[in-house]
Design a protein around this motif. Structure first.
Motif, PDB file in Angstrom:
ATOM      1  N   LEU A   5       8.260   7.361   4.494  1.00  0.00           N
ATOM      2  CA  LEU A   5       7.286   6.252   4.955  1.00  0.00           C
ATOM      3  C   LEU A   5       7.716   5.024   4.855  1.00  0.00           C
ATOM      4  N   LEU A   6       8.278   4.675   3.570  1.00  0.00           N
ATOM      5  CA  LEU A   6       8.705   3.425   3.586  1.00  0.00           C
ATOM      6  C   LEU A   6       9.816   2.939   4.340  1.00  0.00           C
TER       7      LEU A   6
ATOM      8  N   LYS B 179       6.632   9.444   0.443  1.00  0.00           N
ATOM      9  CA  LYS B 179       6.575   7.998   0.254  1.00  0.00           C
ATOM     10  C   LYS B 179       7.920   7.035   0.816  1.00  0.00           C
TER      11      LYS B 179
ATOM     12  N   LEU C  66      -4.161   6.016   1.944  1.00  0.00           N
ATOM     13  CA  LEU C  66      -3.557   6.526   3.359  1.00  0.00           C
ATOM     14  C   LEU C  66      -4.733   5.772   4.394  1.00  0.00           C
TER      15      LEU C  66
ATOM     16  N   TYR D 230       0.728  -1.219  -0.173  1.00  0.00           N
ATOM     17  CA  TYR D 230      -0.046  -0.058   0.030  1.00  0.00           C
ATOM     18  C   TYR D 230       0.797   1.148  -0.002  1.00  0.00           C
ATOM     19  N   ILE D 231       1.935   1.399   0.748  1.00  0.00           N
ATOM     20  CA  ILE D 231       2.784   2.294   0.832  1.00  0.00           C
ATOM     21  C   ILE D 231       3.376   2.616  -0.502  1.00  0.00           C
ATOM     22  N   ARG D 232       3.802   1.458  -1.287  1.00  0.00           N
ATOM     23  CA  ARG D 232       4.314   1.755  -2.635  1.00  0.00           C
ATOM     24  C   ARG D 232       3.250   2.260  -3.460  1.00  0.00           C
ATOM     25  N   ARG D 233       2.224   1.934  -3.315  1.00  0.00           N
ATOM     26  CA  ARG D 233       0.947   2.188  -3.979  1.00  0.00           C
ATOM     27  C   ARG D 233       0.736   4.081  -4.083  1.00  0.00           C
ATOM     28  N   LEU D 234       1.444   4.529  -2.814  1.00  0.00           N
ATOM     29  CA  LEU D 234       0.848   5.867  -2.711  1.00  0.00           C
ATOM     30  C   LEU D 234       1.072   6.906  -4.042  1.00  0.00           C
ATOM     31  N   THR D 235       2.184   6.676  -4.682  1.00  0.00           N
ATOM     32  CA  THR D 235       2.339   7.555  -5.346  1.00  0.00           C
ATOM     33  C   THR D 235       1.958   7.253  -7.114  1.00  0.00           C
TER      34      THR D 235
ATOM     35  N   GLU E  10       7.098  12.004  -3.856  1.00  0.00           N
ATOM     36  CA  GLU E  10       7.926  10.799  -3.982  1.00  0.00           C
ATOM     37  C   GLU E  10       8.828  10.555  -2.531  1.00  0.00           C
TER      38      GLU E  10
ATOM     39  N   PHE F  36       0.872  12.326  -4.735  1.00  0.00           N
ATOM     40  CA  PHE F  36       1.618  12.218  -3.520  1.00  0.00           C
ATOM     41  C   PHE F  36       3.307  12.466  -3.637  1.00  0.00           C
TER      42      PHE F  36
END
Lengths: 248, 203
Positions: A117-118, A114, A202, A99-104, A111, A109
């Motif tokens: 967070l990652l 992201k 999120l 999910y975190i990867r999909r943020l951008t 980069e 969002f």
């Protein structure tokens, strides 16, 4: 309302669907038909009292296991805890990371955020993995050896020395450290992430983190309230036996 | 703030215990409630077992098995709330810090609990949403850069003790406990540039 043996397993899920993955850890999957909890447990050769205690501690966080829990086999409990670890590492953690990867993906969002967070999530995962490995490699083998010894009563001097050198209390302390990072992550997401155009992913991440946290709390609860007392009792029995046997 | 308050309830009535639990869970207080039907042995032993910060006890239970002096060190820092069923007689409740009349309405009981928790500082009246001060931001910046408390004290010409107080307040206000969490906060709020970070110190 607590889960009891005569309920239909299907109704258990209607009552609390969060129990599904707990039930999976016993090797029980969907497709219950009209079978009761008792029947499903028999079918899968899962000890019913044990199943009920685990499910109820998860279902109601204020539920305190009955005293008969001291009769549970440590190996059954450890198998359950092991399955729980697998579930975190193989399923829940990778899912959150995805999910975190999909943020951008939607370009709204940043980069850099992201990556931040990652990075933070990976630090958390790293600490969780260390904690889990410690239990899997050090604590569980100790408990299993202890149980094995008490069942067979086979006295191997080396094993006895090893058992004497360790105590379950050594591992009781450190559940807190891992929790703090997850706690921080929640507040960072809820309070401090710059508002994205669309916060649906999120929301999903946050939802997953709350679920993971609840599961981890329950895991720690079971270790503290069920596993530790069982092992304490075995340690006492072990000391009594090994003291009687002067040849050791 | 986020610390769990340990509450021990000594009350025979299951319904009253459950009722207290329901009320407490509406107080905005993180708590863990242990329960005892009655005092089997001595009050001190129960205290040793559960180590509560707050005891809510049936008035009769506690007066019968009360050994020792309320002022003795065994009770230092402990808050004892008595459960009563009517307007109590002063003499019977002198060892309680507060009393709670369980025959009262829900709203009256909620108010009583609120008052008690504000008085003993477990719930704060003002909300927790205060932002961090400039000085705290200075400290936070240096924490994010990986400095130790000693180094921060030296850099800002303040005592280590003051640094620790600032850090406590930062954590309380932000709800972030770990150094890496604070670092993420500092970057998001542009207190530091991610290029400045050495990436060295991790907890």
């Amino acid at each position: 309302m607590l889960i009891h043996k005569d309920m239909k397993m299907a109704d258990v899920i209607h009552l609390n669907h969060h129990l599904l993955h707990v039930i999976n850890r016993f090797g029980i999957q969907l497709g219950f038909g009209e079978k009761s909890v008792k029947q499903v447990c028999e079918l899968h050769q899962v000890p019913l009292p044990f199943f009920l205690e685990i499910v109820n501690t998860f279902h109601d966080s204020t539920y305190f296991p009955v005293e008969s829990m001291l009769q549970f086999k440590a190996s059954e409990l450890i198998e359950y805890l092991h399955q729980t670890h697998q579930y975190y590492l193989d399923f829940r953690i990778p899912e959150i990371e995805n999910y975190i990867r999909r943020l951008t993906n939607d370009n709204s969002f940043d980069e850099e955020i992201k990556v931040l967070l990652l990075d933070f999530f990976r630090q958390y995962t790293h600490e969780l993995t260390i904690h889990i490995n410690k239990e899997e490699q050090r604590v569980y083998p100790y408990v299993l050896a202890l149980e094995h010894y008490l069942q067979d009563n086979k006295l191997e001097k080396e094993l006895v020395e090893q058992l004497k050198a360790y105590s379950i209390h050594e591992y009781e302390e450190d559940h807190d450290d891992v929790e703090s990072k997850l706690f921080d992550l929640k507040n960072i997401l809820i309070k401090y992430i710059p508002q994205p155009k669309d916060s649906r992913i999120l929301n999903l991440i946050l939802h997953e983190i709350f679920e993971l946290e609840k599961d981890l709390n329950n895991h720690a609860h079971i270790e503290d309230l069920i596993l530790v007392p069982i092992v304490e009792k075995m340690e006492q029995d072990f000391l009594t036996i090994s003291n009687q046997d002067k040849t050791l | 703030m986020n610390e769990v308050v340990k509450i021990l309830v000594i009350e025979k009535s299951y319904i009253i215990r459950e009722g207290l639990k329901a009320l407490l869970s509406q107080m905005g207080l993180a708590f863990r409630m242990d329960e005892a039907d009655c005092i089997k042995d001595s009050f001190q032993k129960l205290l040793e077992k559960y180590e509560p910060q707050v005891v809510i006890a049936n008035q009769l239970q506690l007066s019968e098995k009360w050994h020792g002096n309320r002022n003795s060190t065994a009770f230092t820092g402990l808050i004892i709330i008595g459960i009563v069923h009517s307007i109590p007689d002063e003499n019977q409740t002198s060892h309680f810090d507060f009393t709670l009349n369980v025959m009262n309405s829900k709203s009256a009981l909620t108010n009583d609990f609120q008052d008690i928790f504000v008085k003993i500082g477990l719930v704060s009246e003002e909300n927790d949403s205060e932002t961090i001060s400039e000085r705290e931001a200075d400290v936070l910046r240096l924490v994010a850069l990986g400095l130790t408390n000693n180094e921060i004290a030296e850099r800002l010409f303040i005592s280590v003790h003051t640094v620790m107080t600032h850090r406590k307040n930062i954590t309380r206000k932000l709800g972030i406990k770990t150094v890496s969490g604070l670092t993420v906060y500092a970057i998001l709020n542009k207190l530091v540039e991610s290029g400045e970070l050495k990436g060295g110190r991790k907890e």
